[in-house]
Write an enzyme that holds these catalytic residues in place. Structure first.
Site, PDB file in Angstrom:
ATOM      1  N   ALA A  23       0.866  -1.180   0.000  1.00  0.00           N
ATOM      2  CA  ALA A  23       0.000   0.000   0.000  1.00  0.00           C
ATOM      3  C   ALA A  23       0.900   1.226   0.000  1.00  0.00           C
ATOM      4  O   ALA A  23       2.060   1.168   0.431  1.00  0.00           O
ATOM      5  CB  ALA A  23      -0.897  -0.018   1.222  1.00  0.00           C
TER       6      ALA A  23
ATOM      7  N   GLY B  28       0.652  -4.912   0.989  1.00  0.00           N
ATOM      8  CA  GLY B  28      -0.539  -4.994   0.141  1.00  0.00           C
ATOM      9  C   GLY B  28      -0.295  -5.753  -1.155  1.00  0.00           C
ATOM     10  O   GLY B  28      -1.236  -6.278  -1.757  1.00  0.00           O
TER      11      GLY B  28
ATOM     12  N   GLU C 284      -0.625  -9.292  -0.244  1.00  0.00           N
ATOM     13  CA  GLU C 284      -2.062  -9.486   0.002  1.00  0.00           C
ATOM     14  C   GLU C 284      -2.852  -9.560  -1.303  1.00  0.00           C
ATOM     15  O   GLU C 284      -3.798 -10.352  -1.425  1.00  0.00           O
ATOM     16  CB  GLU C 284      -2.567  -8.347   0.904  1.00  0.00           C
ATOM     17  CG  GLU C 284      -1.986  -8.436   2.314  1.00  0.00           C
ATOM     18  CD  GLU C 284      -2.160  -7.164   3.116  1.00  0.00           C
ATOM     19  OE1 GLU C 284      -1.878  -6.062   2.584  1.00  0.00           O
ATOM     20  OE2 GLU C 284      -2.582  -7.255   4.278  1.00  0.00           O
TER      21      GLU C 284
ATOM     22  N   GLU D 199       4.659  -4.741   7.572  1.00  0.00           N
ATOM     23  CA  GLU D 199       3.886  -3.667   8.212  1.00  0.00           C
ATOM     24  C   GLU D 199       4.294  -3.337   9.641  1.00  0.00           C
ATOM     25  O   GLU D 199       4.324  -2.174  10.027  1.00  0.00           O
ATOM     26  CB  GLU D 199       2.385  -4.001   8.175  1.00  0.00           C
ATOM     27  CG  GLU D 199       1.755  -3.875   6.796  1.00  0.00           C
ATOM     28  CD  GLU D 199       1.825  -5.147   5.968  1.00  0.00           C
ATOM     29  OE1 GLU D 199       2.561  -6.075   6.371  1.00  0.00           O
ATOM     30  OE2 GLU D 199       1.140  -5.215   4.930  1.00  0.00           O
TER      31      GLU D 199
HETATM   32  N1  CAA Z   1       4.497   3.168  -0.941  1.00  0.00           N
HETATM   33  C1  CAA Z   1       4.854   4.316  -1.548  1.00  0.00           C
HETATM   34  N2  CAA Z   1       5.918   4.442  -2.362  1.00  0.00           N
HETATM   35  C2  CAA Z   1       6.673   3.345  -2.533  1.00  0.00           C
HETATM   36  C3  CAA Z   1       6.387   2.124  -1.922  1.00  0.00           C
HETATM   37  C4  CAA Z   1       5.232   2.051  -1.099  1.00  0.00           C
HETATM   38  N3  CAA Z   1       4.843   0.918  -0.518  1.00  0.00           N
HETATM   39  N4  CAA Z   1       7.332   1.229  -2.274  1.00  0.00           N
HETATM   40  C5  CAA Z   1       8.185   1.871  -3.085  1.00  0.00           C
HETATM   41  N5  CAA Z   1       7.784   3.154  -3.246  1.00  0.00           N
HETATM   42  C6  CAA Z   1       8.441   4.201  -4.039  1.00  0.00           C
HETATM   43  C7  CAA Z   1       9.640   4.773  -3.327  1.00  0.00           C
HETATM   44  O1  CAA Z   1       9.258   5.750  -2.407  1.00  0.00           O
HETATM   45  C8  CAA Z   1      10.453   5.330  -4.491  1.00  0.00           C
HETATM   46  O2  CAA Z   1       9.872   6.544  -4.864  1.00  0.00           O
HETATM   47  P1  CAA Z   1      10.836   7.803  -5.262  1.00  0.00           P
HETATM   48  O3  CAA Z   1      11.606   7.320  -6.470  1.00  0.00           O
HETATM   49  O4  CAA Z   1       9.867   8.901  -5.566  1.00  0.00           O
HETATM   50  O5  CAA Z   1      11.723   8.033  -4.095  1.00  0.00           O
HETATM   51  C9  CAA Z   1      10.168   4.333  -5.602  1.00  0.00           C
HETATM   52  O6  CAA Z   1       8.977   3.646  -5.225  1.00  0.00           O
HETATM   53  C10 CAA Z   1      11.264   3.314  -5.760  1.00  0.00           C
HETATM   54  O7  CAA Z   1      11.483   2.704  -4.488  1.00  0.00           O
HETATM   55  P2  CAA Z   1      12.918   2.589  -3.809  1.00  0.00           P
HETATM   56  O8  CAA Z   1      13.811   3.709  -4.221  1.00  0.00           O
HETATM   57  O9  CAA Z   1      12.704   2.402  -2.338  1.00  0.00           O
HETATM   58  O10 CAA Z   1      13.460   1.251  -4.493  1.00  0.00           O
HETATM   59  P3  CAA Z   1      14.511   0.222  -3.888  1.00  0.00           P
HETATM   60  O11 CAA Z   1      14.860  -0.700  -5.002  1.00  0.00           O
HETATM   61  O12 CAA Z   1      15.624   0.915  -3.189  1.00  0.00           O
HETATM   62  O13 CAA Z   1      13.695  -0.590  -2.768  1.00  0.00           O
HETATM   63  C11 CAA Z   1      11.791  -1.772  -1.874  1.00  0.00           C
HETATM   64  C12 CAA Z   1      12.626  -1.405  -3.133  1.00  0.00           C
HETATM   65  C13 CAA Z   1      12.640  -2.691  -0.973  1.00  0.00           C
HETATM   66  C14 CAA Z   1      10.558  -2.515  -2.352  1.00  0.00           C
HETATM   67  C15 CAA Z   1      11.421  -0.494  -1.128  1.00  0.00           C
HETATM   68  O14 CAA Z   1      10.846   0.429  -2.039  1.00  0.00           O
HETATM   69  C16 CAA Z   1      10.453  -0.713  -0.009  1.00  0.00           C
HETATM   70  O15 CAA Z   1      10.825  -1.212   1.047  1.00  0.00           O
HETATM   71  N6  CAA Z   1       9.156  -0.315  -0.212  1.00  0.00           N
HETATM   72  C17 CAA Z   1       8.158  -0.386   0.816  1.00  0.00           C
HETATM   73  C18 CAA Z   1       7.690  -1.801   1.039  1.00  0.00           C
HETATM   74  C19 CAA Z   1       6.670  -1.860   2.159  1.00  0.00           C
HETATM   75  O16 CAA Z   1       6.970  -1.568   3.297  1.00  0.00           O
HETATM   76  N7  CAA Z   1       5.420  -2.268   1.825  1.00  0.00           N
HETATM   77  C20 CAA Z   1       4.348  -2.375   2.779  1.00  0.00           C
HETATM   78  C21 CAA Z   1       3.561  -1.111   2.814  1.00  0.00           C
HETATM   79  S1  CAA Z   1       2.376  -1.082   4.109  1.00  0.00           S
HETATM   80  C22 CAA Z   1       1.065  -1.994   3.524  1.00  0.00           C
HETATM   81  O17 CAA Z   1       1.112  -2.560   2.451  1.00  0.00           O
HETATM   82  C23 CAA Z   1      -0.128  -2.041   4.420  1.00  0.00           C
HETATM   83  C24 CAA Z   1      -1.214  -2.939   3.963  1.00  0.00           C
HETATM   84  O18 CAA Z   1      -1.173  -4.130   4.190  1.00  0.00           O
HETATM   85  C25 CAA Z   1      -2.403  -2.406   3.340  1.00  0.00           C
END
Ligand code: CAA
Length: 258
Positions: free
Chosen positions: A63, A108, A111, A131
């Protein structure tokens, strides 16, 4: 420009989550677009869906954290409900849905994959429920579906530790059915989808409904779901042709959905 593309290909179709600049993260608009894309599927023609992410790197990275950051409790609950509603629609969609996971399927994203009928992935896939490392619970069904797929012990370990797992471990614990070399994933997904599409569509749909509806029931009630599914196939053109062809020792004609 919608964030979810509906791409029919003969009698199968892709739903592509298309927000590669954010690794296909799910914000409210992506969820609304997924809902609309499901409504657009031509169920007279399409017999199996494949859900995938756009780009090389990610299925769906979760998400949208930026959109969630300043939600209050009611806003969080409402966002969870929006995700759950569309994932329930996907889970109970009349035709099978395969998740083809190339790259990240986190939060998400994991999920979303779990709301599909089953999952296959590339050897670069990464799954996880990160999360609790962000100060929240899974929000789109992770606390419920992960335990049903891999068992409560493994689900609790993954969710409490927030540790990501790679494709080989996802295969070992039964989160995915198969792992393919990167570059072969979507061809493999299409082959699977086409194999499903070639079988009698009324029967395939009835199997999906019976499996889903029976899953939450005691076995004595669950088998009643099957009895209804079984009965609903008789006197269809496809049942007559399928059984007739067997008895006449010939290959059946293509099934017609009637
Ligand atoms: N939400 C918003 N933006 C996200 C995102 C997310 N979940 N995942 C990645 N992005 C964005 C980053 O912010 C980045 O944007 P910018 O270029 O504008 O800075 C872009 O996507 C590329 O991401 P990274 O630079 O971080 O890429 P990376 O290769 O270094 O890392 C990754 C990849 C390990 C997947 C890392 O992006 C990451 O950890 N993302 C978050 C993963 C996460 O925590 N997901 C769970 C979210 S909470 C949820 O999902 C709740 C639910 O159950 C409903």
């Amino acid at each position: 420009m919608p964030f979810v593309k509906y791409e029919p290909k003969g009698d199968i179709a892709y739903l592509v989550i298309d927000r590669p600049e954010a690794l296909n993260a799910l914000n409210a608009q992506v969820l609304a677009d997924l809902d609309a894309a499901l409504d657009a599927v031509d169920l007279d023609l399409i017999r199996c869906l494949i859900v995938r992410g756009a780009g090389e790197k990610s299925f769906v990275a979760g998400a949208d954290i930026a959109q969630m950051k300043d939600l209050d409790p009611a806003g969080g609950e409402a966002f969870g409900k929006q995700g759950n509603d569309v994932f329930l629609k996907l889970e109970s969609f009349p035709i099978p849905v395969i998740a083809a996971v190339g790259g990240y399927a986190l939060g998400g994203g994991c999920e979303l994959a779990m709301a599909c009928d089953f999952r296959i992935c590339s050897d670069t896939a990464v799954f996880g429920q990160p999360e609790v490392g962000l100060g929240i619970t899974p929000g789109f069904g992770g606390t419920q579906r992960l335990a049903r797929i891999v068992g409560p012990g493994m689900a609790k370990q993954m969710i409490y530790t927030a540790r990501n797992i790679k494709a080989d471990e996802a295969l070992r614990i039964g989160l995915v059915n198969a792992v393919y070399p990167t570059g072969e994933l979507y061809a493999a997904a299409e082959k699977l989808a086409s194999t499903i599409a070639a079988n009698a569509p009324i029967a395939v749909r009835a199997c999906k409904k019976a499996i889903n509806e029976g899953a939450a029931l005691a076995i004595a009630d669950a088998v009643v779901c099957e009895e209804k599914a079984f009965g609903s196939c008789f006197q269809t053109g496809d049942q007559q042709e399928g059984m007739g062809a067997f008895l006449e020792k010939r290959k059946h004609e293509p099934f017609t959905n009637h």
